[in-house]
Every structure is written in C-alpha cells, then in structure tokens.
Design a protein around this motif. Structure first.
Motif: not given
Length: 174
Positions: A40-65
């Motif tokens: 948990l301490n090694n999780l980074t915003y940057e690494s997770r951001e890369q996952i979503w840069i790849t995933s969002i264009p494929n669709g099926g991702v929604y946000v609550a704002e």
C-alpha cells in the motif's frame, strides 16, 4: 449542511489524475490491515494514472464528481475478462469511492452506467471479484450478488481469498 450533489459521467483522459488519486487513496483506506502495508505504501498516483490513460479510451469507465468538480469515485466494467464463468458475460472490474463519500448512494449510481454498457453489449449477466476481508463485499450481497466461488490470490506475498459474486439478470439489479 446541504447535501452535495454528485454527477456521474463517462470518464475522459483529463480525468486520469483524479481517478488515480481515488484509486490509491481508496486502496489505502479499504485494504489497510488486509493487504501488506509495504504494498500500500508503494502505490503511486503516477503508476495508477498510467493504467487509466490506457483504459479510458477503451470505454466502460465512469466518474463521480462533486460540486467542486473533484472526482470522488469511479467505476469500470465491460465484458467478463477471464472466460472462466460460463453464463456470466459482463464484469464490474472496479468501483472505488473516497472513504468520506461512501454510504451516500454513489456506489449504486456508479454501477448503473456499467449495467447500461453491459446491456448495450447484448449481455444480461455480470460478476465482480472482491477480497473476502473487504467489508464492501456486503454492498454486493445487499445488491443480490450470489456467491459463485472463492479464489486464492496473492498480493505482495500474502495469500488472500477473493470472492466471486454474480448476477444472472442485471436488468433488475438496481
């Protein structure tokens, strides 16, 4: 206090930083004392951001704002990924909500567009995998998810049990 209004919308690439923040912070609160601290301490915003840069264009991702335009939760889903569950064709891949926003109906609101996408693909069934020690699994049980099986998984060398829940008719889930 005035209850905040939450907007649920399809994610776009400009949301990756906000989604990554929710992803990391939710893991740290949800999986504390379940997943090893080192992981948990090694999780980074940057690494997770890369996952979503790849995933969002494929669709099926929604946000609550929230009212301030901050992302406070997200969901993703689509076709079932493993191929191991005959009769279950759709999957809720992820749903995370910042701790302070949980228990306000945002989870149900974030599942609805996933169900709509799954139905739009001509599918009627859905499953989700959740760690057994995650109290959020009760959310899936309250939504009528039926336990299909338990799986053993390893995260950072720790053996954990993952529960697979399924719905045979998503049209009547919510």
């Amino acid at each position: 206090m005035v209850k905040e209004s939450i907007i649920i919308r399809k994610a776009n690439l400009s949301d990756t930083k906000g989604i990554a923040k929710v992803h990391v912070e939710s893991w740290k609160t949800t999986y504390a004392n379940i997943v090893p601290d080192e992981y948990l301490n090694n999780l980074t915003y940057e690494s997770r951001e890369q996952i979503w840069i790849t995933s969002i264009p494929n669709g099926g991702v929604y946000v609550a704002e929230n009212n301030q335009g901050e992302i406070v939760g997200f969901s993703s889903g689509g076709k079932e990924r493993s191929g191991n569950y005959d009769g279950f064709d759709g999957e809720l891949y992820a749903i995370y909500i910042l701790k302070e926003y949980q228990g306000q109906g945002i989870g149900k609101a974030l599942i609805q567009p996933i169900i709509d996408e799954i139905i739009g693909m001509g599918l009627n069934t859905m499953l989700v995998l959740v760690l057994e020690d995650n109290a959020s699994r009760l959310f899936y049980e309250a939504l009528g998810g039926k336990k299909i099986e338990d799986l053993e998984v390893q995260i950072a060398g720790k053996k954990l049990t993952e529960v697979v829940y399924g719905w045979e008719d998503v049209k009547h889930l919510l």
